[in-house]
Every structure is written in structure tokens, then in C-alpha cells.
Scaffold this motif. Structure first.
Motif, PDB file in Angstrom:
ATOM      1  N   UNK A 371       0.830  -1.194   0.000  1.00 59.07           N
ATOM      2  CA  UNK A 371       0.000   0.000   0.000  1.00 59.07           C
ATOM      3  C   UNK A 371       0.865   1.244   0.000  1.00 59.07           C
ATOM      4  N   UNK A 372       0.858   1.991  -1.099  1.00 58.02           N
ATOM      5  CA  UNK A 372       1.652   3.213  -1.142  1.00 58.02           C
ATOM      6  C   UNK A 372       1.232   4.145  -0.013  1.00 58.02           C
ATOM      7  N   UNK A 373       2.071   5.113   0.278  1.00 57.48           N
ATOM      8  CA  UNK A 373       1.727   6.027   1.361  1.00 57.48           C
ATOM      9  C   UNK A 373       0.550   6.923   1.010  1.00 57.48           C
ATOM     10  N   UNK A 374       0.246   7.086  -0.276  1.00 55.76           N
ATOM     11  CA  UNK A 374      -0.984   7.769  -0.657  1.00 55.76           C
ATOM     12  C   UNK A 374      -2.203   6.921  -0.283  1.00 55.76           C
ATOM     13  N   UNK A 375      -2.092   5.613  -0.464  1.00 55.84           N
ATOM     14  CA  UNK A 375      -3.174   4.718  -0.038  1.00 55.84           C
ATOM     15  C   UNK A 375      -3.339   4.765   1.474  1.00 55.84           C
ATOM     16  N   UNK A 376      -2.247   4.826   2.215  1.00 55.65           N
ATOM     17  CA  UNK A 376      -2.352   4.902   3.677  1.00 55.65           C
ATOM     18  C   UNK A 376      -3.117   6.151   4.106  1.00 55.65           C
ATOM     19  N   UNK A 377      -2.880   7.262   3.418  1.00 56.50           N
ATOM     20  CA  UNK A 377      -3.609   8.493   3.743  1.00 56.50           C
ATOM     21  C   UNK A 377      -5.101   8.333   3.466  1.00 56.50           C
ATOM     22  N   UNK A 378      -5.438   7.612   2.401  1.00 58.99           N
ATOM     23  CA  UNK A 378      -6.847   7.336   2.116  1.00 58.99           C
ATOM     24  C   UNK A 378      -7.476   6.476   3.213  1.00 58.99           C
ATOM     25  N   UNK A 384     -11.483   8.608   9.622  1.00 58.65           N
ATOM     26  CA  UNK A 384     -11.827   9.897  10.224  1.00 58.65           C
ATOM     27  C   UNK A 384     -13.146  10.447   9.703  1.00 58.65           C
ATOM     28  N   UNK A 385     -13.359  10.371   8.396  1.00 58.09           N
ATOM     29  CA  UNK A 385     -14.484  11.068   7.768  1.00 58.09           C
ATOM     30  C   UNK A 385     -15.445  10.154   7.035  1.00 58.09           C
ATOM     31  N   UNK A 386     -15.194   8.842   7.060  1.00 56.92           N
ATOM     32  CA  UNK A 386     -16.065   7.915   6.364  1.00 56.92           C
ATOM     33  C   UNK A 386     -15.648   7.750   4.917  1.00 56.92           C
TER      34      UNK A 386
END
Length: 390
Positions: A371-378, A384-386
């Protein structure tokens, strides 16, 4: 260089057994892994004998139960072992993490009969595993995978290509996710495939910027036939199994990242206290001292984050959000720390005479795998927000 040896990381381990375990790991690292790491990485040599030694020492199945050859260790301890291994050689630390990931499906979702037939050998029998989820056209979007498994009597016939497979071509067994039903995540099923199955072939290993000793290759499944007794979990349950494994695997990547960062910091401190300019050690200069302080702080923060996530896992609490946070923070920190270590060493840091250039190249892949770090942010944002609205 200075004779100043890096100080071992002070670890807060829960039992005397776990303290002895880490002492054993450090002994193996100092005698069998670290002395040859740079030479073997440059030569692109995979240290299979090290993994055999780790298996014989009970270190390839640490987070699994002893009833099937595991080590009965909490994740809090297992991850600190990974950090020690990765600090010496990422090929080994990441390899152990991937092997553990490959065992996860069978250990967590297999039947008693399946575990009795396969798990003991996987955990302590000298075998090495691969985890086959990604494909050439489905990396981050894993639910769109195209490898198919078609029922044929009591067997399944698997056809397709998996990509970016650590231990591709040398693994003794593969946990494979394949489509058995409808499009999307509900049509995916998990299988345990022998590494020498007829019709399973590996492409030439990828030529990578780092981790040259760890083979990464595509695996081609050309009508590979496995019995239904090698289907793990229910039909259509595979994607849920994969996500469960990745939550734990991300903690392994986080621990490996902190190991790489710690190794880079140790090199930077040793060099800075020995290298003299303008009549004194360069470690005396405030700008460099602040760099070292920032590097150390990032490492300690990352270590605390992955250990807290591990404690949640050990307590049976939800930890998916914390696992994503740990993977994100620790791997970004490893990239920053190794880059700064090269800067501390100046021109020497850019040469292969010192290990920091290798550590910097290796740190990069940790921001991408599992999982790229962009995926981790998702993942974090969804907690947090659903889910995103469409």
C-alpha cells in the motif's frame, strides 16, 4: 572511521523470554548478517542460508501459536525483532515480514485439517513464502485483480499473472488471491499454492534501485491446478482475508523502516563524531547537531507509533487506522533520515564505501510496498471522515 560503536536500542520487552529472544537475534545479526550485507547486496545474492538459520532458531513464526511451530510471541516483540533484522539488512527483515504475511491466511482462516497439514512446515520447517496479491494492472486497486481460479471437479485451475512478488521464483509456497466470482472484492478467493506447482513459472527478477539481494518477480500461473483442500476460507472471502493480512503486514513494514532509519542514524553519528573540520569534530557544529537530533526524534516517534499499534493488535482491539498511520509515518521518516544521513557524510555519503547510500535507496521502496503512502492516507481519512462520496 571512529571506533565508536553504535549503542544497541534499549528495548522495553515484556518478558525474560522476549529479552533472550532479542539477544539471540542480535547475536545472529552480528555474526551472520551484518558482516556480509553490503557485499551480498551489491552482488544481488539472496541469503537463503540465513532464512534457514532463522527458521531453525524459531524466528520465522514468532507471532503464531506454538501448537503449529510458531513462537507464541506478541506482535510487540515480533516487530522489534524485525527492526533488528532490517537494521542489519533490509532483504532479511522485509523477507521475514513477507513470509509472515504469506502465513497469515492459513493461520487465521484455514481449517484445523489445513493447518495440521501445512502450517507447521511453513512456520518452522525451513520453507519460505510469497504473498501474491498485486498484478501488472492492479496494484493499489487490488480488488480489480484479473487472475482467475475456475472450479474443475474437486480442483481449481488458476490462470493469470502476479507482479512485484517478493521471493518470486524462490518461494516454497504462495498465498494467492484469485477471482472465482463476480467483479470487485466479493468475487476473490484465497489459495495456498506450492512453489513447485506445474504451470507456475517466474519471470526474470526486476532490476531495482535497492534491495538487490531480494528477488522481486512476476509469477505466471498457466493453468495451475490445486485441490479444493487448498482453498483458504470461503469462496469470495479472499479480499477480506487479504485486507486483514495487510493491516498486520503494514506494521512489519513500519518496523523495517525504523530499522533502516536507525542504522542510518548510527552511521551518521559515528561519522560526525570522528570527522574533523576547522579543528574540531563536525558533530560540534550546531546545524549538524540539530540534524542528528531531528533524525533521532523521528525514529523514536515512529517506533512508539508502531509499538502502540502492535499493542492494540495484541489486545484484540481494532488497529487498522493505527497500522496505516505507522506505515505512513515510519516509512516517510526512513526516507528523510537516510537522506539526511547521506548529507551528514557529504561526498563520502554518496559513495559505496559507506552504507548510507544503500540505506537511502532501500528506504524508498518502503513508501511503496503493501500500500503506497498515498493509499495509507486514504485509509486514515476513511476512518476519520467515512468513505468517499460518489
Amino acid at each position: 572511521m571512529s571506533d565508536r560503536a553504535p549503542q544497541p536500542v534499549e528495548r522495553r520487552l515484556p518478558t525474560e523470554e522476549s529479552r533472550q529472544l532479542v539477544a539471540l537475534v542480535r547475536d545472529i545479526v552480528s555474526k551472520e548478517i551484518a558482516p556480509r550485507a553490503a557485499e551480498e547486496e551489491e552482488a544481488g545474492r539472496f541469503p537463503r542460508e540465513v532464512f534457514t538459520l532463522l527458521s531453525e532458531s524459531g524466528l520465522l513464526g514468532l507471532p503464531y501459536g506454538s501448537d503449529h511451530g510458531g513462537g507464541d510471541q506478541p506482535y510487540e516483540v515480533y516487530l522489534q525483532v524485525l527492526e533488528e533484522l532490517a537494521a542489519a539488512r533490509l532483504t532479511v527483515g522485509l523477507g521475514v515480514s513477507v513470509h509472515s504475511l504469506a502465513c497469515h491466511a492459513l493461520a487465521g482462516y484455514g481449517t484445523d485439517e489445513q493447518r495440521a497439514a501445512h502450517l507447521t512446515e511453513m512456520l518452522s520447517g525451513g520453507l519460505l513464502g510469497a504473498y501474491c496479491l498485486s498484478e501488472p494492472a492492479s496494484g493499489s486497486d487490488a480488488a480489480s485483480l484479473r487472475t482467475k481460479a475456475v472450479r474443475d471437479g474437486d480442483d481449481w485451475v488458476i490462470t493469470g499473472t502476479k507482479a512485484w512478488i517478493t521471493h518470486g521464483g524462490i518461494a516454497d509456497f504462495c498465498t494467492v488471491l484469485a477471482r472465482t466470482g463476480v467483479e470487485g472484492p466479493r468475487g476473490i478467493t484465497a489459495f495456498l499454492v506450492p512453489g513447485d506447482a506445474e504451470g507456475l513459472n517466474a519471470a526474470l527478477p526486476e532490476k531495482k534501485m535497492g534491495m538487490k539481494g531480494s528477488p522481486t518477480a512476476q509469477l505466471h500461473f498457466d493453468g495451475v491446478r490445486v485441490g479444493d483442500d487448498r482453498r483458504i476460507g470461503e469462496e469470495g472471502q479472499g479480499f477480506a482475508i487479504a485486507l486483514s493480512a495487510l493491516d498486520s503486514g503494514r506494521l512489519g513494514i513500519a518496523a523495517c523502516a525504523i530499522g533502516v532509519a536507525q542504522a542510518a542514524l548510527d552511521e551518521a553519528v559515528a561519522y560526525a563524531t570522528d570527522r574533523r573540520q576547522f579543528g574540531r569534530p563536525i558533530a560540534d557544529f550546531q546545524g549538524l547537531r540539530f540534524m542528528l537530533a531531528d533524525m533521532a526524534t523521528q525514529i523514536e516517534a515512529g517506533r512508539a507509533l508502531y509499538l502502540e499499534a502492535a499493542r492494540l493488535r495484541d489486545a484484540g482491539e481494532p488497529f487498522s487506522r493505527q497500522a496505516a498511520m505507522a506505515k505512513l509515518f515510519c516509512t516517510d521518516a526512513a526516507m528523510r533520515v537516510t537522506t539526511d544521513a547521506v548529507q551528514v557524510l557529504g561526498g563520502y555519503g554518496y559513495t559505496q564505501d559507506f552504507p548510507v547510500e544503500r540505506l537511502m535507496r532501500e528506504a524508498k521502496v518502503l513508501q511503496i510496498v503493501e500500500g503506497t503512502n498515498q493509499i495509507q492516507r486514504m485509509v486514515i481519512a476513511r476512518h476519520l471522515a467515512g468513505p468517499e462520496t460518489r
